[in-house]
Scaffold this motif. Structure first.
Motif, PDB file in Angstrom:
ATOM      1  N   LEU A  22      23.611  35.792  21.508  1.00  0.00           N
ATOM      2  CA  LEU A  22      24.047  34.420  21.272  1.00  0.00           C
ATOM      3  C   LEU A  22      22.929  33.421  21.505  1.00  0.00           C
ATOM      4  O   LEU A  22      22.792  32.436  20.779  1.00  0.00           O
ATOM      5  CB  LEU A  22      25.238  34.098  22.173  1.00  0.00           C
ATOM      6  N   LEU A  23      22.102  33.668  22.493  1.00  0.00           N
ATOM      7  CA  LEU A  23      21.055  32.724  22.856  1.00  0.00           C
ATOM      8  C   LEU A  23      19.702  33.054  22.230  1.00  0.00           C
ATOM      9  O   LEU A  23      18.723  32.360  22.475  1.00  0.00           O
ATOM     10  CB  LEU A  23      20.922  32.680  24.381  1.00  0.00           C
ATOM     11  N   ALA A  24      19.656  34.088  21.402  1.00  0.00           N
ATOM     12  CA  ALA A  24      18.397  34.521  20.785  1.00  0.00           C
ATOM     13  C   ALA A  24      17.869  33.460  19.822  1.00  0.00           C
ATOM     14  O   ALA A  24      18.605  32.572  19.397  1.00  0.00           O
ATOM     15  CB  ALA A  24      18.617  35.836  20.045  1.00  0.00           C
ATOM     16  N   PRO A  25      16.616  33.562  19.451  1.00  0.00           N
ATOM     17  CA  PRO A  25      16.060  32.615  18.465  1.00  0.00           C
ATOM     18  C   PRO A  25      16.863  32.641  17.174  1.00  0.00           C
ATOM     19  O   PRO A  25      17.449  33.645  16.803  1.00  0.00           O
ATOM     20  CB  PRO A  25      14.639  33.154  18.227  1.00  0.00           C
ATOM     21  N   PHE A  26      16.854  31.532  16.476  1.00  0.00           N
ATOM     22  CA  PHE A  26      17.706  31.378  15.306  1.00  0.00           C
ATOM     23  C   PHE A  26      17.155  32.004  14.034  1.00  0.00           C
ATOM     24  O   PHE A  26      17.859  32.100  13.055  1.00  0.00           O
ATOM     25  CB  PHE A  26      17.994  29.898  15.051  1.00  0.00           C
ATOM     26  N   GLY A  27      15.902  32.419  13.991  1.00  0.00           N
ATOM     27  CA  GLY A  27      15.370  33.074  12.809  1.00  0.00           C
ATOM     28  C   GLY A  27      15.304  32.163  11.601  1.00  0.00           C
ATOM     29  O   GLY A  27      14.979  30.984  11.711  1.00  0.00           O
ATOM     30  N   VAL A  28      15.663  32.690  10.448  1.00  0.00           N
ATOM     31  CA  VAL A  28      15.574  31.958   9.187  1.00  0.00           C
ATOM     32  C   VAL A  28      16.946  31.512   8.685  1.00  0.00           C
ATOM     33  O   VAL A  28      17.090  30.443   8.108  1.00  0.00           O
ATOM     34  CB  VAL A  28      14.882  32.838   8.114  1.00  0.00           C
ATOM     35  N   MET A  29      17.979  32.320   8.908  1.00  0.00           N
ATOM     36  CA  MET A  29      19.287  32.060   8.299  1.00  0.00           C
ATOM     37  C   MET A  29      19.954  30.789   8.820  1.00  0.00           C
ATOM     38  O   MET A  29      20.404  29.964   8.019  1.00  0.00           O
ATOM     39  CB  MET A  29      20.212  33.259   8.518  1.00  0.00           C
ATOM     40  N   LEU A  30      20.052  30.592  10.114  1.00  0.00           N
ATOM     41  CA  LEU A  30      20.751  29.406  10.627  1.00  0.00           C
ATOM     42  C   LEU A  30      20.066  28.102  10.214  1.00  0.00           C
ATOM     43  O   LEU A  30      20.749  27.170   9.782  1.00  0.00           O
ATOM     44  CB  LEU A  30      20.931  29.490  12.140  1.00  0.00           C
ATOM     45  N   LEU A  35      19.953  23.369   6.614  1.00  0.00           N
ATOM     46  CA  LEU A  35      19.278  22.664   5.528  1.00  0.00           C
ATOM     47  C   LEU A  35      20.174  22.587   4.290  1.00  0.00           C
ATOM     48  O   LEU A  35      20.239  21.552   3.621  1.00  0.00           O
ATOM     49  CB  LEU A  35      17.956  23.356   5.187  1.00  0.00           C
ATOM     50  N   GLY A  36      20.881  23.674   4.007  1.00  0.00           N
ATOM     51  CA  GLY A  36      21.808  23.675   2.877  1.00  0.00           C
ATOM     52  C   GLY A  36      22.915  22.646   3.039  1.00  0.00           C
ATOM     53  O   GLY A  36      23.314  21.977   2.081  1.00  0.00           O
ATOM     54  N   ALA A  37      23.432  22.492   4.264  1.00  0.00           N
ATOM     55  CA  ALA A  37      24.472  21.494   4.528  1.00  0.00           C
ATOM     56  C   ALA A  37      23.931  20.082   4.315  1.00  0.00           C
ATOM     57  O   ALA A  37      24.620  19.215   3.761  1.00  0.00           O
ATOM     58  CB  ALA A  37      25.013  21.657   5.945  1.00  0.00           C
ATOM     59  N   ILE A  38      22.699  19.869   4.732  1.00  0.00           N
ATOM     60  CA  ILE A  38      22.069  18.549   4.528  1.00  0.00           C
ATOM     61  C   ILE A  38      21.880  18.284   3.040  1.00  0.00           C
ATOM     62  O   ILE A  38      22.212  17.203   2.535  1.00  0.00           O
ATOM     63  CB  ILE A  38      20.732  18.465   5.278  1.00  0.00           C
ATOM     64  N   LEU A  39      21.350  19.279   2.326  1.00  0.00           N
ATOM     65  CA  LEU A  39      21.121  19.104   0.888  1.00  0.00           C
ATOM     66  C   LEU A  39      22.433  18.885   0.131  1.00  0.00           C
ATOM     67  O   LEU A  39      22.478  18.099  -0.816  1.00  0.00           O
ATOM     68  CB  LEU A  39      20.375  20.324   0.328  1.00  0.00           C
ATOM     69  N   ALA A  40      23.489  19.569   0.547  1.00  0.00           N
ATOM     70  CA  ALA A  40      24.791  19.381  -0.092  1.00  0.00           C
ATOM     71  C   ALA A  40      25.298  17.955   0.106  1.00  0.00           C
ATOM     72  O   ALA A  40      25.869  17.357  -0.808  1.00  0.00           O
ATOM     73  CB  ALA A  40      25.797  20.383   0.465  1.00  0.00           C
ATOM     74  N   ARG A  41      25.065  17.389   1.278  1.00  0.00           N
ATOM     75  CA  ARG A  41      25.465  15.995   1.531  1.00  0.00           C
ATOM     76  C   ARG A  41      24.678  15.028   0.668  1.00  0.00           C
ATOM     77  O   ARG A  41      25.149  13.939   0.367  1.00  0.00           O
ATOM     78  CB  ARG A  41      25.274  15.640   2.996  1.00  0.00           C
ATOM     79  N   TRP A  42      23.459  15.425   0.289  1.00  0.00           N
ATOM     80  CA  TRP A  42      22.620  14.584  -0.574  1.00  0.00           C
ATOM     81  C   TRP A  42      22.906  14.818  -2.054  1.00  0.00           C
ATOM     82  O   TRP A  42      22.230  14.259  -2.906  1.00  0.00           O
ATOM     83  CB  TRP A  42      21.150  14.826  -0.284  1.00  0.00           C
ATOM     84  N   GLY A  43      23.871  15.689  -2.345  1.00  0.00           N
ATOM     85  CA  GLY A  43      24.268  15.911  -3.722  1.00  0.00           C
ATOM     86  C   GLY A  43      23.613  17.084  -4.421  1.00  0.00           C
ATOM     87  O   GLY A  43      23.836  17.291  -5.610  1.00  0.00           O
ATOM     88  N   VAL A  44      22.818  17.859  -3.715  1.00  0.00           N
ATOM     89  CA  VAL A  44      22.197  19.042  -4.322  1.00  0.00           C
ATOM     90  C   VAL A  44      23.265  20.124  -4.451  1.00  0.00           C
ATOM     91  O   VAL A  44      23.980  20.423  -3.498  1.00  0.00           O
ATOM     92  CB  VAL A  44      21.014  19.551  -3.468  1.00  0.00           C
ATOM     93  N   ASP A  45      23.384  20.690  -5.648  1.00  0.00           N
ATOM     94  CA  ASP A  45      24.398  21.709  -5.905  1.00  0.00           C
ATOM     95  C   ASP A  45      23.855  23.087  -5.542  1.00  0.00           C
ATOM     96  O   ASP A  45      22.998  23.635  -6.236  1.00  0.00           O
ATOM     97  CB  ASP A  45      24.809  21.675  -7.380  1.00  0.00           C
TER      98      ASP A  45
END
Length: 148
Positions: A22-30, A35-45
């Motif tokens: 649970l406390l391990a480094p987040f790697g690439v996926m998280l 970033l995907g959630a941010i881009l979706a809020r900006w209208g990126v499909d």
């Protein structure tokens, strides 16, 4: 109290392993999901995952986590240390991404392989592309979709 202490004593190894996961480094996926959630809020499909894909992921990842926590007689996590299995998993992920349009998934797999090869962190590829928090994220996403 006695039952709780017995469970704690008997599953101490599992609890420690779970806390580390649970406390391990987040790697690439998280970070990619964030970033995907941010881009979706900006209208990126961006292509989303279907309910069937989420259920499939939950099933496969549950088996993987049980294996990694020593609850199954096979250790799937060990595959992430060897170049051959990692190459096959990255290729399979890229093929799946090509068929489904999930290009972010392919980017995560390849970026995780790059960081793994460069030894910029963990010696296990899974640490770059997976995280134990993906399980509740997928479950909550699925539950929210079903309840709406």
């Amino acid at each position: 109290g006695a039952a709780g202490a017995a469970v704690l004593a008997l599953s101490r190894h599992w609890l420690v392993g779970g806390a580390v996961a649970l406390l391990a480094p987040f790697g690439v996926m998280l970070p990619s999901l964030a970033l995907g959630a941010i881009l979706a809020r900006w209208g990126v499909d961006l292509p989303g995952f279907s309910n069937v894909e989420l259920v499939g992921f939950l099933g496969i990842y549950t088996v993987f986590l049980l294996s990694a926590f020593g609850r199954l007689p096979v250790d799937l996590y060990r595959l992430g240390y060897a170049p051959g299995p990692v190459a096959v998993m990255v290729l399979a992920t890229c093929c799946y991404a090509g068929l489904t349009g999930h290009w972010v998934l392919a980017a995560v797999a390849v970026a995780g392989q790059f960081f793994w090869v460069m030894a910029w962190g963990s010696s296990n590829w899974f640490d770059y592309v997976l995280h134990v928090l993906l399980w509740p994220i997928a479950l909550i996403t699925l539950l929210l979709r079903v309840s709406l």
